[in-house]
Design an enzyme around this catalytic site. Structure first.
Site, PDB file in Angstrom:
ATOM      1  N   GLY A 161      18.758 -11.659 -10.847  1.00 18.25           N
ATOM      2  CA  GLY A 161      17.581 -10.793 -11.109  1.00 18.25           C
ATOM      3  C   GLY A 161      18.407  -9.503 -11.657  1.00 18.25           C
ATOM      4  O   GLY A 161      17.595  -8.977 -12.832  1.00 18.25           O
ATOM      5  N   CYS A 162      19.344  -8.969 -11.151  1.00 15.92           N
ATOM      6  CA  CYS A 162      19.780  -7.681 -11.652  1.00 15.92           C
ATOM      7  C   CYS A 162      20.347  -7.591 -12.877  1.00 15.92           C
ATOM      8  O   CYS A 162      20.222  -6.881 -13.833  1.00 15.92           O
ATOM      9  CB  CYS A 162      20.971  -7.115 -10.464  1.00 15.92           C
ATOM     10  SG  CYS A 162      20.179  -6.996  -8.945  1.00 15.92           S
TER      11      CYS A 162
END
Length: 155
Positions: free
Chosen positions: A44-45
């Site tokens: 996600g990051c």
């Protein structure tokens, strides 16, 4: 809410240079988008940081400087930037000073389990350290595009 501009942080700049600077020297001339993310090199990051990198010029054309913040070390940030070709300044906040000041370190629930961690959040801050707008507990996918669209509508 106004941030403490005197607190110092290690910053990895796009140039590869690392400096320990007060927050007042990190913020942009007008407005800064401070984006807090949980950890370097997680799916996600990585997605969100790549999205912000791709849209960097558009944010800058609206007068916003992009600065990312995580508790990861400068060495971790360097590897993250090199691996994914990222183009924004990154603050290392391992002692969670800025995280706690903005209440982005706290309880999180994931898969029915409660843990302490970084609550993915974005803040728009002016040069004086005043928080103008906040986005908390955001979804990584599409966040950069949604934020840019909103800022264009306000311009």
């Amino acid at each position: 809410m106004k941030l403490n501009l005197e607190n110092k942080y290690d910053v990895l700049f796009v140039s590869g240079e690392v400096k320990n600077l007060a927050l007042k020297d990190i913020l942009g001339e007008d407005k800064t988008i401070l984006y807090f993310y949980p950890r370097d090199n997680t799916p996600g990051c990585t997605t969100e940081n790549k999205d912000f990198t791709q849209l960097k010029d558009e944010f800058e054309s609206l007068g916003y400087k992009l600065v990312w913040v995580s508790k990861d070390s400068i060495d971790s940030h360097k590897k993250f930037v090199e691996k994914h070709g990222l183009k924004n300044d990154l603050i290392s906040d391992p002692d969670l000073v800025l995280h706690k000041e903005l209440w982005v370190w706290g309880e999180k629930k994931s898969y029915g389990k409660t843990t302490m961690g970084v609550i993915r959040s974005t803040f728009i801050v002016d040069k004086s350290g005043e928080v103008l707008k906040e986005y908390r507990n955001i979804r990584a996918k599409g966040h950069a595009e949604r934020l840019l669209k909103e800022l264009k509508e306000l311009a």
